[in-house]
Design an enzyme around this catalytic site. Structure first.
Site, PDB file in Angstrom:
ATOM      1  N   ASP A  12      -6.247 -29.498  -4.740  1.00  0.00           N
ATOM      2  CA  ASP A  12      -5.684 -29.949  -6.013  1.00  0.00           C
ATOM      3  C   ASP A  12      -4.463 -30.786  -5.646  1.00  0.00           C
ATOM      4  OD1 ASP A  12      -4.293 -30.273  -8.380  1.00  0.00           O
ATOM      5  OD2 ASP A  12      -3.885 -28.130  -8.694  1.00  0.00           O
ATOM      6  N   LYS A  73       1.119 -39.786  -7.259  1.00  0.00           N
ATOM      7  CA  LYS A  73      -0.057 -39.687  -8.135  1.00  0.00           C
ATOM      8  C   LYS A  73       0.102 -40.548  -9.388  1.00  0.00           C
ATOM      9  CE  LYS A  73      -3.010 -36.082 -10.115  1.00  0.00           C
ATOM     10  NZ  LYS A  73      -3.176 -34.626 -10.184  1.00  0.00           N
ATOM     11  N   GLU A 178     -10.085 -32.305 -12.770  1.00  0.00           N
ATOM     12  CA  GLU A 178      -9.295 -31.072 -12.700  1.00  0.00           C
ATOM     13  C   GLU A 178      -9.759 -30.007 -13.702  1.00  0.00           C
ATOM     14  OE1 GLU A 178      -5.337 -32.667 -13.041  1.00  0.00           O
ATOM     15  OE2 GLU A 178      -5.436 -33.523 -11.040  1.00  0.00           O
ATOM     16  N   ASP A 210      -3.753 -27.557 -19.487  1.00  0.00           N
ATOM     17  CA  ASP A 210      -3.107 -27.754 -18.182  1.00  0.00           C
ATOM     18  C   ASP A 210      -1.692 -28.291 -18.375  1.00  0.00           C
ATOM     19  OD1 ASP A 210      -2.236 -28.495 -15.673  1.00  0.00           O
ATOM     20  OD2 ASP A 210      -4.080 -29.541 -15.096  1.00  0.00           O
TER      21      ASP A 210
HETATM   22  P1  ADP Z   1       1.355 -30.155 -11.173  1.00  0.00           P
HETATM   23  O1  ADP Z   1       1.872 -30.756 -12.420  1.00  0.00           O
HETATM   24  O2  ADP Z   1       1.754 -30.923  -9.988  1.00  0.00           O
HETATM   25  O3  ADP Z   1      -0.101 -29.844 -11.224  1.00  0.00           O
HETATM   26  P2  ADP Z   1       1.856 -27.245 -11.231  1.00  0.00           P
HETATM   27  O4  ADP Z   1       0.670 -26.974 -12.028  1.00  0.00           O
HETATM   28  O5  ADP Z   1       1.984 -26.573  -9.936  1.00  0.00           O
HETATM   29  O6  ADP Z   1       2.145 -28.767 -10.987  1.00  0.00           O
HETATM   30  O7  ADP Z   1       3.117 -26.857 -12.139  1.00  0.00           O
HETATM   31  C1  ADP Z   1       4.406 -26.945 -11.685  1.00  0.00           C
HETATM   32  C2  ADP Z   1       5.347 -26.546 -12.802  1.00  0.00           C
HETATM   33  O8  ADP Z   1       5.115 -25.197 -13.169  1.00  0.00           O
HETATM   34  C3  ADP Z   1       6.803 -26.664 -12.410  1.00  0.00           C
HETATM   35  O9  ADP Z   1       7.510 -27.344 -13.428  1.00  0.00           O
HETATM   36  C4  ADP Z   1       7.244 -25.214 -12.329  1.00  0.00           C
HETATM   37  O10 ADP Z   1       8.605 -25.064 -12.656  1.00  0.00           O
HETATM   38  C5  ADP Z   1       6.360 -24.568 -13.354  1.00  0.00           C
HETATM   39  N1  ADP Z   1       6.222 -23.111 -13.132  1.00  0.00           N
HETATM   40  C6  ADP Z   1       5.785 -22.499 -12.019  1.00  0.00           C
HETATM   41  N2  ADP Z   1       5.825 -21.166 -12.175  1.00  0.00           N
HETATM   42  C7  ADP Z   1       6.305 -20.927 -13.423  1.00  0.00           C
HETATM   43  C8  ADP Z   1       6.591 -19.767 -14.188  1.00  0.00           C
HETATM   44  N3  ADP Z   1       6.425 -18.547 -13.673  1.00  0.00           N
HETATM   45  N4  ADP Z   1       7.068 -19.917 -15.443  1.00  0.00           N
HETATM   46  C9  ADP Z   1       7.268 -21.144 -15.963  1.00  0.00           C
HETATM   47  N5  ADP Z   1       7.031 -22.269 -15.302  1.00  0.00           N
HETATM   48  C10 ADP Z   1       6.560 -22.184 -14.048  1.00  0.00           C
HETATM   49 MG    MG Z   2      -1.978 -29.660 -11.716  1.00  0.00          MG
END
Ligand code: ADP
Ligand code: MG
Length: 641
Positions: A12, A73, A178, A210
């Site tokens: 991912d 990205k 995704e 998402d």
């Molecule tokens: P992407 O957008 O790159 O796919 P992710 O799906 O990994 O990223 O999401 C990252 C985001 O999720 C970050 O903003 C992070 O702060 C938030 N995040 C991760 N864990 C938690 C949590 N327990 N509670 C709230 N937000 C979270």
């Molecule tokens: Mg993502």
């Protein structure tokens, strides 16, 4: 490490975080990175003599170091002049410029040199790092991967993602959407095409919610016998966990000002540190109801700065943002013409979907339905990709009875077809058709003894080609000489698993055939694509009126031409009586040429057209009575009449 792993890993490749997983001995495993973390920041730092990736690079951000590049990205497969790049570049701490053919280039200083790197080169560093983590974990060399991209990514963005993988030494078995990967992670669609169950399973509709770091995507997907069709996508490419952080940061900064008279915005390094502390507090508040945010080195005299943040406070600061998210879900449902009751599953993806308030609001919208969130939401996509990787690779290590029968398909994002008479768009492959796909349609000539046909290919959702996007054209020459409508020209449209489109026109009788392959770069960008779909909806009424007008124009012009031909081929000049009978013709032609456009209702057009048709029929009968036709072959203009 010389032995090669003959399976495939799932990646991912996220905007802010990436994740890699693998299916081994029927078990999905999320692969931790060097730091033991299961997700890796999609961040690359050109620092001193090193290129650092992931946590090491992100840690430098909090230290305010230069040379850090992220958001690749958001740039991949995009043109520099695109609006989104122009806007994003204002908030990036690195410089971007236009390269050849309007490509985006990122400038970095490294080892005393100025480097210009493409977004795919940046992404390849992240992929290379994840590949390396996987190799360490599996204990074998990894060469194959399934990589995910947002459902709305266009061909160019998908193509460049593949290019990034190639630079990293990875062969991409499939680029998967995704939300589709997330659905696969929950086993949805797996097993629905197998054995006894075949044909009995009903298609189900699911919502994938998402909410990541900087992007928000909602997809409505229909899963039917192992195939996945994206029905609708909605979202915001600039809404995510970072905005939740920013709202908290603003609150804390205001507090610092009010309590201690400190303007944190004057100190970039401290600001970056405080932002990181806010993110940490936010994450913790998904599990606890109150958290202490602690920062040292801020207050004079070395005192620690502390502030208590309750979950209620965080929710209050982000109430508007959360409402916005729910509105996007409602929009996606509306676009897919589906009600919340009809949705079988709601799948939570992205780290920010962990926020309890959002889950509460989603549960309310979907009338108490349990949300699919058992798997870590920031790992679901990578896990789905790993499942798909095991399906596609023939590795016995990865084969599992459970996954053996899944066929994963993506869809055509816009309808594709050709232009037919009077500028009408004849759809050959409708939007959302699952690929790979092949369709053949039979056409013929529109004129007697016509020997060339032009095949003009378009993509779009409007009924007239002038409103759609032209993909290319070619001419099939030297077809069998015959009366109009006699030759058979087969036009084949085929889209391969990667979305590449090839059009072939064949006239078997004369043994003529010609093809055209549409390059991915010629397709519309995602922005233009959603605009096209919007427009088609907006102009639906006007468009159908236009089609009626074009059809009427076409029929009547044909009739006028027929009458003129009949008159011209009479041995004797038309009698005075006949001439009188066709006197209406100029009026009819005037109507078709000038007045038709001003009619605003289908009924009026049909009434008027019927009258003219009736008169034409009468005149035609008259003109043809006693007419001695000259064989067409002998006319002077070489047979064309
Ligand atoms: P992407 O957008 O790159 O796919 P992710 O799906 O990994 O990223 O999401 C990252 C985001 O999720 C970050 O903003 C992070 O702060 C938030 N995040 C991760 N864990 C938690 C949590 N327990 N509670 C709230 N937000 C979270
Ligand atoms: Mg993502």
């Amino acid at each position: 490490m010389n032995e090669v792993f003959d399976g495939a890993i799932g990646i991912d490749l996220g905007t802010t975080f990436s994740c890699v997983a693998v299916l081994l001995n029927d078990q999905v495993q999320v692969i931790p990175n060097d730091q033991g973390n299961r997700t890796t920041p999609s961040c690359v730092a050109f620092h001193a003599d090193d290129v650092l990736v992931g946590d090491a690079a992100k840690n430098l951000v909090a230290r305010g170091a230069p040379g850090i590049v992220y958001d690749a990205k958001r740039m991949i497969g995009c043109r520099f002049s695109e609006k989104s790049i122009q806007e994003d570049s204002r908030r990036w701490p690195f410089t971007v410029k236009a390269g050849e053919q309007d490509r985006v280039l990122i400038e970095v200083d490294f080892k005393g040199e100025k480097l210009s790197l493409s977004p795919e080169q940046i992404s390849s560093k992240v992929l290379e790092y994840l590949k390396h983590c996987a190799e360490k974990y599996i204990g074998k060399r990894v060469t194959k991967a399934v990589i995910t991209v947002p459902a709305y990514f266009n061909d160019a963005q998908r193509d460049r993602t593949k290019a990034a993988a190639a630079i990293a030494g990875l062969e991409v078995l499939r680029i998967v959407n995704e939300p589709t990967a997330a659905a696969l992670c929950y086993g949805l669609g797996i097993g629905s095409g197998t054995g006894e169950q075949q044909g009995k399973e009903k298609a189900i509709d699911v919502v994938v919610f998402d909410f990541g770091g900087g992007t928000f995507d909602v997809s409505v997907i229909t899963i039917d016998a192992g195939s996945f069709a994206v029905r609708a996508t909605a979202g915001d490419t600039h809404l995510g966990g970072q905005d939740v952080d920013s709202n908290l940061l603003k609150y804390v900064a205001d507090n610092l000002m009010a309590q201690h008279n400190i303007n944190i915005h004057e100190n970039t390094r401290q600001l970056a540190k405080l932002r990181a502390a806010c993110e940490k507090t936010k994450r913790a508040l998904s599990h606890s109801t109150s958290e202490e945010l602690v920062m040292d080195g801020l207050l004079p005299g070395g005192d620690e700065y502390t502030i208590n943040i309750s979950r209620a406070k965080l929710e209050e600061l982000n109430a508007k943002l959360f409402d916005q998210c729910i509105a996007v879900v409602q929009k996606a449902l509306k676009d897919a013409a589906i009600t919340p009751e009809e949705i079988a599953e709601v799948i939570l993806v992205g780290g920010s979907s962990r926020i309890p308030k959002l889950q509460e609001k989603l549960t309310a919208l979907f009338k108490g339905k349990k949300l699919c969130g058992a798997v870590n939401p920031d790992e679901a996509v990578a896990i789905g990709a790993a499942v798909q990787g095991s399906i596609l690779s023939s590795s016995p290590e990865q084969q599992s009875a459970k996954t053996a029968d899944v066929v994963l398909m993506d869809v055509v994002p816009l309808s594709i077809g050709v232009e037919v008479d009077n500028g009408k768009f004849d759809v050959i492959i409708p939007r959302n058709t699952t690929i790979p796909y092949k369709a053949v349609k039979e056409y013929s000539t529109v004129e007697d003894y016509q020997q060339d046909v032009d095949i003009v290919v378009y993509e779009g959702e409007r009924p007239l080609t002038k409103h759609n996007h032209k993909l290319g054209e070619f001419s099939l020459e030297g077809i069998t000489r015959a009366k109009k409508g006699v030759p058979t020209i087969n036009v084949t449209f085929s889209v391969d698993a990667d979305g590449l489109l090839t059009i072939t026109a064949t006239e078997a009788a004369a043994g003529k055939s010609k093809s055209l392959t549409v390059q991915n770069s010629e397709r519309l960008s995602d922005e233009e694509m959603s605009q096209m779909i919007e427009m088609a909806k907006k102009f639906q009424k006007e468009d159908s009126l236009q089609v009626v007008k074009e059809d009427t124009r076409h029929t009547l012009e044909g009739l006028f031409q027929e009458i003129n031909t009949s008159l011209a081929t009479m041995k004797q000049p038309p009698s005075a009586k006949l001439q009188k009978r066709v006197k209406f013709l100029p009026h009819g032609e005037d109507w078709v040429r000038e007045k038709l456009d001003h009619y605003e209702s289908v009924r009026e057009i049909n009434e008027k057209a019927d009258k003219i048709k009736h008169l034409c029929d009468k005149a035609l009968k008259r003109a043809q009575t006693g007419v001695e036709r000259v064989p067409i072959e002998e006319t002077q203009d070489g047979g064309r009449v």
